[in-house]
Design an enzyme around this catalytic site. Structure first.
Site, PDB file in Angstrom:
ATOM      1  N   ALA A   1      -5.519   9.872   0.795  1.00  0.00           N
ATOM      2  CA  ALA A   1      -5.953   8.570   1.299  1.00  0.00           C
ATOM      3  C   ALA A   1      -5.449   8.362   2.717  1.00  0.00           C
ATOM      4  O   ALA A   1      -6.189   7.911   3.603  1.00  0.00           O
ATOM      5  CB  ALA A   1      -5.460   7.453   0.383  1.00  0.00           C
ATOM      6  N   ASP A   2      -4.180   8.705   2.953  1.00  0.00           N
ATOM      7  CA  ASP A   2      -3.623   8.576   4.298  1.00  0.00           C
ATOM      8  C   ASP A   2      -4.362   9.477   5.281  1.00  0.00           C
ATOM      9  O   ASP A   2      -4.693   9.065   6.401  1.00  0.00           O
ATOM     10  CB  ASP A   2      -2.138   8.951   4.290  1.00  0.00           C
ATOM     11  CG  ASP A   2      -1.279   7.972   3.503  1.00  0.00           C
ATOM     12  OD1 ASP A   2      -1.781   6.883   3.150  1.00  0.00           O
ATOM     13  OD2 ASP A   2      -0.108   8.293   3.244  1.00  0.00           O
ATOM     14  N   VAL A   3      -4.596  10.712   4.883  1.00  0.00           N
ATOM     15  CA  VAL A   3      -5.266  11.655   5.778  1.00  0.00           C
ATOM     16  C   VAL A   3      -6.694  11.202   6.074  1.00  0.00           C
ATOM     17  O   VAL A   3      -7.152  11.257   7.227  1.00  0.00           O
ATOM     18  CB  VAL A   3      -5.254  13.078   5.179  1.00  0.00           C
ATOM     19  CG1 VAL A   3      -6.154  14.015   5.969  1.00  0.00           C
ATOM     20  CG2 VAL A   3      -3.824  13.624   5.157  1.00  0.00           C
TER      21      VAL A   3
ATOM     22  N   SER B   1      -6.557   8.442   8.546  1.00  0.00           N
ATOM     23  CA  SER B   1      -6.202   8.939   9.873  1.00  0.00           C
ATOM     24  C   SER B   1      -7.371   9.649  10.557  1.00  0.00           C
ATOM     25  O   SER B   1      -7.574   9.508  11.761  1.00  0.00           O
ATOM     26  CB  SER B   1      -5.014   9.897   9.772  1.00  0.00           C
ATOM     27  OG  SER B   1      -3.783   9.200   9.821  1.00  0.00           O
TER      28      SER B   1
ATOM     29  N   TYR C   1       0.842  -1.204   0.000  1.00  0.00           N
ATOM     30  CA  TYR C   1       0.000   0.000   0.000  1.00  0.00           C
ATOM     31  C   TYR C   1       0.877   1.254   0.000  1.00  0.00           C
ATOM     32  O   TYR C   1       1.922   1.305   0.653  1.00  0.00           O
ATOM     33  CB  TYR C   1      -0.905   0.025   1.238  1.00  0.00           C
ATOM     34  CG  TYR C   1      -1.602   1.354   1.425  1.00  0.00           C
ATOM     35  CD1 TYR C   1      -2.807   1.619   0.784  1.00  0.00           C
ATOM     36  CD2 TYR C   1      -1.026   2.364   2.188  1.00  0.00           C
ATOM     37  CE1 TYR C   1      -3.429   2.855   0.917  1.00  0.00           C
ATOM     38  CE2 TYR C   1      -1.635   3.602   2.329  1.00  0.00           C
ATOM     39  CZ  TYR C   1      -2.829   3.843   1.694  1.00  0.00           C
ATOM     40  OH  TYR C   1      -3.448   5.067   1.816  1.00  0.00           O
TER      41      TYR C   1
END
Length: 410
Positions: A172-174, A177, A142
């Site tokens: 996507a990460d944010v 999170s 990923y």
């Protein structure tokens, strides 16, 4: 009442890129967030841009700063048995463990959820991964671009003629999170009420998929894939008073035909006052503009013959409006448009945001007198305001800055 919402909550964080913003959100609210990092730091510390003069240094990455305010940093090599035992003691001292390693990595080092909960049943253990802890894709590789693609967001981004577009930043990460922080808070409330912790299993693919809004439902009900609509939106024509227009020094976005502000006749009145209405005071344009709103458009879509007649006049109407805004700066267009209750917004650049009078008036920016590297810096503030338990942002930690103090207290 505590001074900060999460005062007294301890978080041990084993994250790099996917889950670090979750830790920041908890830390800014007052939790003690101890970030356990490998020797030399993770990927995030080595991603630019860097503070000028400190290029490549792990304490100078702006990408790291943005996702890691209000934390402490401890360096441990989790491949070493002694460090694993130290990390285990740290984890068992926490209310929350936050991690984003590949599935099974921490379990192989004695730091998995089941291993820790057997010793501390109240522990909230939040795992943020690309595809979640279960399912056939759980162990797949990923990165943010994979999350945006697999979550369906890229297929909706850009113009119809474009290939699928990557949204700027690690969205996507944010997204993962943010949802992780929400799930963690729910689990923490449950643990405080019952003494029972739980696993909070967050999938970036699932978090991103929510950003599709009605796209999945469109397939469910109509068996049609939503596609990229670009600047024009769902209607493939430029409508008067809508879309992005160039100004002297930038761009503004207009959505005057929306049922939330004044309508097109009020825009034409403004143009007329400045002697720039041009053809819009002539027929057939004047009659069309007098009734050109969402209700009229809805009616028009059901009457193809009338629509053909109207469409042939849109080009001239759009050009007059474009000429008017091209004669102004973005700030002039925005401020006077809003004074007239017209839906006009600046297409803000980072410079515009740094100088924005609204953000300045609300004291949104905070200053770190001592930055991790370089001179004092100004930093964006929290994305919310709490009147009684405010978020207070502290500077990001230097790599390993708190190792000695934290481990000495174990």
């Amino acid at each position: 009442m505590t001074d900060r919402a999460l005062e007294g909550v301890r978080v041990i964080e084993f994250t790099d890129e996917i889950g670090s913003y979750c830790g920041r959100l908890l830390g800014d609210l007052g939790a003690e967030v101890i970030k356990v990092e490998p020797p030399g730091g993770g990927r995030e510390r080595h991603v630019g841009p860097f503070i000028t003069g400190f290029e490549g240094e792990p304490d100078a990455s702006l990408a790291f700063w943005v996702h890691n305010t209000s934390k402490k940093s401890v360096v441990l090599d989790l491949d070493l048995p002694g460090a694993q035992e130290t990390a285990r003691k740290l984890a068992l001292s926490a209310d929350i463990v936050l991690e984003d390693y590949p599935v099974g990595y921490l379990s192989a080092r004695g730091l998995g959820y089941e291993q820790l909960r057997s010793q501390k049943p109240s522990l909230v253990y939040t795992s943020v991964t690309g595809f979640g802890q279960t399912g056939p894709h759980a162990g797949w590789a990923y990165a943010d671009i994979v999350g945006q693609a697999m979550g369906g967001l890229m297929t909706l981004a850009g113009e119809q003629s474009d290939p699928p577009n990557l949204i700027y930043g690690r969205q996507a990460d944010v997204s993962a999170s943010i949802h992780a922080a929400q799930g963690t808070m729910i689990a923490l409330l449950h643990a405080e009420a019952t003494g029972q912790g739980q696993l909070v299993d967050v999938s970036a693919q699932e978090a991103v998929s929510i950003s599709q809004e009605t796209a999945m439902q469109t397939w469910d009900f109509h068996k049609k894939n939503r596609t990229r609509t670009g600047e024009l939106g769902a209607l493939p024509i430029r409508l008067p008073g809508s879309g992005t227009l160039k100004t002297k020094d930038g761009y503004v976005l207009l959505f005057i035909i929306a049922p939330a502000g004044k309508d097109l006749p009020d825009l034409v009145a403004w143009m007329r006052e400045e002697g720039k209405a041009g053809k819009l005071d002539e027929e057939p344009y004047a009659s069309l503009l007098a009734k050109f709103n969402m209700a009229f458009l809805t009616q028009l879509m059901g009457n193809p013959a009338e629509a053909v007649t109207v469409l042939q006049h849109l080009g001239a109407m759009n050009q007059e409006i474009a000429n008017f805004f091209a004669s102004k700066t973005a700030k002039e267009a925005y401020e006077e448009g809003q004074n007239r209750q017209l839906l006009v917004g600046i297409v803000s650049t980072p410079k515009d945001l740094a100088e924005n009078t609204q953000l300045r008036a609300r004291d949104w920016y905070v200053t770190f007198p001592e930055a991790p590297a370089g001179p004092a810096v100004e930093f964006p503030g929290p994305p919310y305001r709490l009147s009684e338990t405010p978020a207070l942002i502290a500077r990001p930690p230097r790599l390993g800055e708190h190792t000695e103090a934290v481990l000495a207290a174990l």
